[in-house]
Design a protein around this motif. Structure first.
Motif, PDB file in Angstrom:
ATOM      1  N   PRO A  86       0.825  -1.220   0.000  1.00 19.31           N
ATOM      2  CA  PRO A  86       0.000   0.000   0.000  1.00 19.31           C
ATOM      3  C   PRO A  86       0.850   1.257   0.000  1.00 19.31           C
ATOM      4  CG  PRO A  86       0.205  -0.841   2.228  1.00 19.31           C
ATOM      5  CD  PRO A  86       0.964  -1.806   1.348  1.00 19.31           C
ATOM      6  N   VAL A  87       0.314   2.294  -0.606  1.00 25.58           N
ATOM      7  CA  VAL A  87       0.916   3.622  -0.573  1.00 25.58           C
ATOM      8  C   VAL A  87      -0.160   4.585  -0.076  1.00 25.58           C
ATOM      9  CG1 VAL A  87       1.989   5.466  -1.910  1.00 25.58           C
ATOM     10  CG2 VAL A  87       2.446   3.076  -2.510  1.00 25.58           C
ATOM     11  N   ALA A  88       0.157   5.388   0.912  1.00 27.34           N
ATOM     12  CA  ALA A  88      -0.836   6.311   1.492  1.00 27.34           C
ATOM     13  C   ALA A  88      -2.077   5.528   1.941  1.00 27.34           C
ATOM     14  CB  ALA A  88      -1.205   7.411   0.510  1.00 27.34           C
ATOM     15  N   VAL A  89      -1.856   4.496   2.717  1.00 28.50           N
ATOM     16  CA  VAL A  89      -2.875   3.645   3.348  1.00 28.50           C
ATOM     17  C   VAL A  89      -3.464   2.626   2.367  1.00 28.50           C
ATOM     18  CG1 VAL A  89      -4.948   3.548   4.803  1.00 28.50           C
ATOM     19  CG2 VAL A  89      -3.424   5.544   4.939  1.00 28.50           C
ATOM     20  N   THR A  90      -4.220   3.098   1.369  1.00 29.18           N
ATOM     21  CA  THR A  90      -4.874   2.161   0.446  1.00 29.18           C
ATOM     22  C   THR A  90      -4.544   2.444  -1.021  1.00 29.18           C
ATOM     23  OG1 THR A  90      -6.839   3.581   0.532  1.00 29.18           O
ATOM     24  CG2 THR A  90      -6.831   1.636   1.950  1.00 29.18           C
ATOM     25  N   GLY A  91      -3.610   3.339  -1.281  1.00 32.29           N
ATOM     26  CA  GLY A  91      -3.280   3.710  -2.648  1.00 32.29           C
ATOM     27  C   GLY A  91      -2.458   2.648  -3.367  1.00 32.29           C
ATOM     28  N   VAL A  92      -2.554   2.666  -4.695  1.00 34.13           N
ATOM     29  CA  VAL A  92      -1.804   1.742  -5.548  1.00 34.13           C
ATOM     30  C   VAL A  92      -1.038   2.569  -6.583  1.00 34.13           C
ATOM     31  CG1 VAL A  92      -1.934  -0.217  -7.137  1.00 34.13           C
ATOM     32  CG2 VAL A  92      -3.624   0.005  -5.294  1.00 34.13           C
ATOM     33  N   ALA A 181       4.758  10.242   0.482  1.00 29.85           N
ATOM     34  CA  ALA A 181       5.302   8.880   0.428  1.00 29.85           C
ATOM     35  C   ALA A 181       6.547   8.798  -0.451  1.00 29.85           C
ATOM     36  CB  ALA A 181       4.241   7.910  -0.081  1.00 29.85           C
ATOM     37  N   GLY A 182       6.796   9.834  -1.272  1.00 27.91           N
ATOM     38  CA  GLY A 182       8.011   9.898  -2.076  1.00 27.91           C
ATOM     39  C   GLY A 182       8.001   9.059  -3.341  1.00 27.91           C
ATOM     40  N   VAL A 183       6.827   8.545  -3.733  1.00 28.88           N
ATOM     41  CA  VAL A 183       6.770   7.663  -4.910  1.00 28.88           C
ATOM     42  C   VAL A 183       6.749   8.426  -6.230  1.00 28.88           C
ATOM     43  CG1 VAL A 183       5.697   5.727  -3.706  1.00 28.88           C
ATOM     44  CG2 VAL A 183       4.253   7.546  -4.669  1.00 28.88           C
ATOM     45  N   LEU A 184       6.644   9.755  -6.160  1.00 27.12           N
ATOM     46  CA  LEU A 184       6.573  10.560  -7.392  1.00 27.12           C
ATOM     47  C   LEU A 184       7.758  11.508  -7.535  1.00 27.12           C
ATOM     48  CD1 LEU A 184       2.769  11.533  -7.350  1.00 27.12           C
ATOM     49  CD2 LEU A 184       3.854   9.547  -8.405  1.00 27.12           C
ATOM     50  N   GLU A 185       8.814  11.270  -6.794  1.00 23.29           N
ATOM     51  CA  GLU A 185       9.933  12.212  -6.761  1.00 23.29           C
ATOM     52  C   GLU A 185      10.610  12.384  -8.116  1.00 23.29           C
ATOM     53  OE1 GLU A 185      12.462  10.822  -3.655  1.00 23.29           O
ATOM     54  OE2 GLU A 185      11.270  11.738  -2.054  1.00 23.29           O
ATOM     55  N   LYS A 186      10.565  11.364  -8.973  1.00 26.45           N
ATOM     56  CA  LYS A 186      11.235  11.442 -10.271  1.00 26.45           C
ATOM     57  C   LYS A 186      10.297  11.844 -11.403  1.00 26.45           C
ATOM     58  CE  LYS A 186      14.436   7.840  -8.761  1.00 26.45           C
ATOM     59  NZ  LYS A 186      14.833   6.429  -8.920  1.00 26.45           N
ATOM     60  N   VAL A 187       9.033  12.099 -11.066  1.00 22.05           N
ATOM     61  CA  VAL A 187       8.030  12.400 -12.093  1.00 22.05           C
ATOM     62  C   VAL A 187       8.195  13.829 -12.597  1.00 22.05           C
ATOM     63  CG1 VAL A 187       5.560  12.722 -12.487  1.00 22.05           C
ATOM     64  CG2 VAL A 187       6.375  10.702 -11.261  1.00 22.05           C
ATOM     65  N   ASP A 188       8.170  13.994 -13.924  1.00 29.14           N
ATOM     66  CA  ASP A 188       8.322  15.301 -14.558  1.00 29.14           C
ATOM     67  C   ASP A 188       7.005  16.043 -14.699  1.00 29.14           C
ATOM     68  OD1 ASP A 188      11.142  14.885 -15.116  1.00 29.14           O
ATOM     69  OD2 ASP A 188      10.474  13.465 -16.639  1.00 29.14           O
TER      70      ASP A 188
END
Length: 439
Positions: A86-92, A181-188
């Motif tokens: 999970p990301v941010a509780v229930t996110g995918v 959560a840091g899962v988008l740090e490389k997103v442009d």
């Protein structure tokens, strides 16, 4: 194999080859139309409709999207799409492409609302008091549709598409937790959309810069002294105090706000005694405040607390104000990146023509998509679903809200087109961003 099935298979193969040829020949303008054609295939459309109805029948509130995220993970698994959970509780968070930069993100929200559905149909909500009354079931389905389109053409992706299935948009600021959560740090860049009952089926609308208001919530407890309704002189009436507070709050916009800086203060909750002949000890009021600028939002917050506490004291009551920021952080205004808007507009026109794209004025609704835009360039838009042959559709957050499922292919193909074209154009740019990065 029957002749009909053979002809159909050859037709689909031709579509795939046409799509691939368009990409390889750098005719990028054909990508949106090709995706839309693929998304309108009978089998593809029926698959999306089935998913949307399953989600609609089992609505879940913010951070409770256990079954919804399970459905998302199951469908991604069938496609062979890798994901984090999970990301941010229930996110995918799903990934399609090379695993290397550039990275572009597509976002859909998954949560429902605490509303009892009043639309009688075969796939009505099976959960009492909960309903997908804002179209998030359609958004989730569209992103799964986009994922399927992208996975089928993964070899053409010049980078990585990040799929964001987000919980808790309706007040819970799920987007903020996704960012943290840091899962988008490389997103442009990140793209999102919302279905609209005000636009015709397949029409698109957005604007550069300010699109939607920032918003916050408040709850106030106004305390006096209870008593019998027939003997008000022995009580201190918090109902009267709260009534005066509500009247005074309306003057914040009409008398204090710049008329050119739109603001809204709405009291939508009022709770007191259940008896008709009892003055309660206290009442609770609550509502929302909105503004098109961060400064306006902060000023409203300051003045709301001042007005409630001061006006309550005029009636010899005490008041405490809670802005609920631990549970419902205020949303910043939604502001579309200039370059991404020009890019989005070109995709919209290529897919549906200039006659089906409209520039909108800023609106006072709010979206936690704005948290993504604080962290990276982002763009948000509206997708129409009003059928001309249908009676006017109900507004979002209404128990009579419906989704026109004919809009699903448009949303899926738009998201897939935005991601594919953005990666192709980013990878061919002299200034390739984050090309040293990988997952």
């Amino acid at each position: 194999m029957s002749v009909a099935k053979l002809v159909y298979a050859v037709f689909i193969l031709h579509l795939f080859n046409s799509f691939l040829y368009s990409c390889s020949s750098n005719d990028l303008s054909q990508i949106p139309k090709n995706f839309l054609t693929l998304a309108k295939r009978e089998d593809f459309f029926n698959w999306m409709v089935g998913i949307r109805r399953r989600i609609h029948e089992h609505p879940e509130l913010g951070y409770e999207e256990v079954e919804t995220s399970k459905l998302v993970r199951t469908e991604l698994g069938k496609m062979g799409v890798s994901y984090k959970y999970p990301v941010a509780v229930t996110g995918v968070i799903g990934y399609i492409g090379t695993g290397h930069a550039p990275f572009v993100a597509l976002r859909a929200d998954m949560d429902a609302l605490p509303i009892q559905e009043m639309v009688e149909w075969e796939h009505k909500s099976k959960i009492p008091g909960k309903m997908h009354a804002c179209g998030h079931d359609a958004h989730t389905t569209m992103l799964l549709g986009a994922a399927k389109l992208l996975k089928e053409h993964q070899e053409e992706l010049q980078g990585t598409v990040v799929l964001v299935f987000q919980p808790a948009e309706e007040g819970g600021a799920g987007a903020k937790k996704i960012v943290e959560a840091g899962v988008l740090e490389k997103v442009d860049a990140i793209f999102g959309l919302h279905v609209s009952n005000l636009l015709g089926l397949g029409q698109l609308s957005s604007r550069e810069g300010l699109l939607m208001a920032g918003s916050g919530r408040f709850k106030a407890k106004i305390s006096g002294r209870g008593g019998h309704a027939a003997l008000p002189q022995f009580a201190i009436d918090p109902v009267l105090a709260a009534s005066n507070v509500i009247q005074s709050l309306q003057q914040l916009v009409s008398r204090e706000a710049d008329p050119l800086d739109s603001q809204v203060v709405t009291v939508a909750k009022f709770e007191g005694s259940d008896a008709f002949n009892v003055i309660p000890d206290s009442v609770t009021i609550g509502g929302t405040f909105r503004a098109l600028s961060p400064r306006g939002l902060e000023q409203l917050k300051i003045r709301i607390e001042q007005v409630i506490t001061t006006q309550a004291s005029v009636s010899m009551c005490n008041a405490t104000v809670d802005f609920l920021e631990d549970v419902n952080p205020p949303f910043p205004p939604t502001v579309n990146d200039k370059d991404l808007h020009l890019f989005y507009e070109s995709i919209s026109v290529d897919m549906l023509g200039t006659e089906n794209y409209f520039e909108t004025l800023p609106v006072m609704v709010s979206e936690d998509f704005s948290f993504y835009q604080e962290a990276m360039p982002g763009h948000f838009s509206f997708l129409g679903m009003q059928d001309k042959t249908h009676s006017p559709m109900a507004n979002p957050h209404s128990p009579f809200f419906e989704v026109n499922e004919e809009s699903l292919p448009y949303g899926a193909s738009l998201l897939a087109s935005l991601a594919t074209r953005h990666l192709l154009e980013s990878s061919s740019s002299p200034n390739k961003s984050n090309m040293k990065d990988e997952l």
